[in-house]
Design an enzyme around this catalytic site. Structure first.
Site, mmCIF file in Angstrom:
data_model
loop_
_atom_site.group_PDB
_atom_site.id
_atom_site.type_symbol
_atom_site.label_atom_id
_atom_site.label_comp_id
_atom_site.label_asym_id
_atom_site.label_seq_id
_atom_site.Cartn_x
_atom_site.Cartn_y
_atom_site.Cartn_z
ATOM 1 N N SER A 148 0.811 -1.217 0.000
ATOM 2 C CA SER A 148 0.000 0.000 0.000
ATOM 3 C C SER A 148 0.846 1.270 0.000
ATOM 4 O O SER A 148 2.017 1.252 0.395
ATOM 5 C CB SER A 148 -0.909 0.031 1.228
ATOM 6 O OG SER A 148 -1.665 -1.143 1.309
HETATM 7 N N1 SAH Z 1 -0.178 -5.426 4.076
HETATM 8 C C1 SAH Z 1 0.510 -5.652 2.819
HETATM 9 C C2 SAH Z 1 -0.348 -5.252 1.632
HETATM 10 C C3 SAH Z 1 -0.975 -6.444 1.155
HETATM 11 S S1 SAH Z 1 -2.020 -6.394 -0.253
HETATM 12 C C4 SAH Z 1 1.856 -4.985 2.773
HETATM 13 O O1 SAH Z 1 2.202 -4.226 3.688
HETATM 14 O O2 SAH Z 1 2.594 -5.232 1.820
HETATM 15 C C5 SAH Z 1 -3.245 -7.503 0.347
HETATM 16 C C6 SAH Z 1 -2.779 -8.909 0.608
HETATM 17 O O3 SAH Z 1 -3.912 -9.616 1.147
HETATM 18 C C7 SAH Z 1 -2.324 -9.663 -0.625
HETATM 19 O O4 SAH Z 1 -1.038 -10.147 -0.446
HETATM 20 C C8 SAH Z 1 -3.357 -10.806 -0.730
HETATM 21 O O5 SAH Z 1 -2.813 -11.996 -1.236
HETATM 22 C C9 SAH Z 1 -3.799 -10.950 0.717
HETATM 23 N N2 SAH Z 1 -5.091 -11.620 0.911
HETATM 24 C C10 SAH Z 1 -6.216 -11.518 0.158
HETATM 25 N N3 SAH Z 1 -7.194 -12.283 0.664
HETATM 26 C C11 SAH Z 1 -6.676 -12.893 1.774
HETATM 27 C C12 SAH Z 1 -7.200 -13.826 2.717
HETATM 28 N N4 SAH Z 1 -8.448 -14.326 2.627
HETATM 29 N N5 SAH Z 1 -6.399 -14.215 3.743
HETATM 30 C C13 SAH Z 1 -5.132 -13.770 3.847
HETATM 31 N N6 SAH Z 1 -4.581 -12.893 2.969
HETATM 32 C C14 SAH Z 1 -5.336 -12.466 1.945
#
Ligand code: SAH
Length: 228
Positions: free
Chosen positions: A81
């Site tokens: 993000s």
């Molecule tokens: N917090 C992260 C941003 C992640 S983007 C950072 O600092 O880089 C959102 C993430 O959520 C992605 O990697 C995606 O694969 C994950 N995601 C989506 N659905 C999910 C679920 N049901 N359980 C766990 N992770 C999930």
């Protein structure tokens, strides 16, 4: 021969040190312009954003963009993000040093690292296995000892470790998963992007005397929450 090898090594070390200094400067600029300039005021959040090496969490080819004002691709159709959003969500959780925090969506591990600078323990779940593995490696390498990672679908939260003082979801979903509200401790806060791709908002849920209240926060755009 030995001499020229040591000179090359010295030049290498100096370049590395120079690059670290450049990153520190870029990070400082990021904090003043993108964060303080837009109203992020929580000192712990600002301190954490100043400390965490965002460039270590992005792909090598995107390192020069690590401190720019936007999200970046981390592969597997996922993103890290925008720094402002990471700081905003962190601040909204009102994190304290004794907190145990749950994150759904580890991604690069950056948000987990920012929280880990402030709180006692961060539990983080990632559904895309290669991302979860990479994030763990990165966090281990940087020496974070208070982040527990797990690979799987975070929809049901992490019942074994509940309740949590704060919960952060970093993928967009239509409705807040009920298990996460259940796993929120008394007085706890949950921040989550709720809605559809084109109409999404950060929502803040709080639990007081066992009752859940919610407030709308910023309009945002997040990658979708997927189900295992
Ligand atoms: N917090 C992260 C941003 C992640 S983007 C950072 O600092 O880089 C959102 C993430 O959520 C992605 O990697 C995606 O694969 C994950 N995601 C989506 N659905 C999910 C679920 N049901 N359980 C766990 N992770 C999930």
């Amino acid at each position: 021969m030995l001499r020229s090898v040591s000179i090359i090594f010295l030049i290498f070390m100096l370049t590395q040190a120079g690059a670290q200094d450049d990153y520190t400067k870029l990070r400082e600029e990021m904090v003043t312009t993108q964060l303080q300039g837009r109203g992020i005021y929580d000192l712990e959040t600002l301190k954490a954003m100043r400390s965490v090496k965002r460039h270590e969490f992005v792909p090598r080819s995107a390192r020069h963009l690590a401190y720019t004002d936007g999200p970046l691709s981390i592969g597997h159709a996922q993103t890290i993000s925008q720094p402002y959003i990471v700081a905003y969500m962190t601040q909204e959780l009102k994190p304290k040093s004794h907190y145990r925090v749950l994150e759904i969506g580890t991604g690069s591990g950056y948000q987990a690292a920012v929280l880990a600078e402030i709180v006692d323990t961060v539990y983080t779940i990632e559904i895309v296995e290669p991302l979860g593995i990479k994030a763990k490696e990165c966090l281990d390498q940087l020496g974070y000892k208070n982040i527990v990672t797990r690979i799987g679908d975070g929809y049901q939260g992490w019942p074994d470790q509940a309740p949590f003082d704060a919960i952060i979801v970093t993928a967009g979903i239509k409705n807040v998963p009920p298990a996460l509200l259940e796993q929120l401790a008394e007085g706890g806060r949950l921040i989550i992007p709720v809605g559809t791709t084109f109409n999404m908002r950060l929502m803040l849920y709080t639990k007081k005397n066992g009752k859940i209240k919610h407030k709308e926060r910023l309009p945002v755009s997040f990658v979708p929450f997927t189900r295992g």
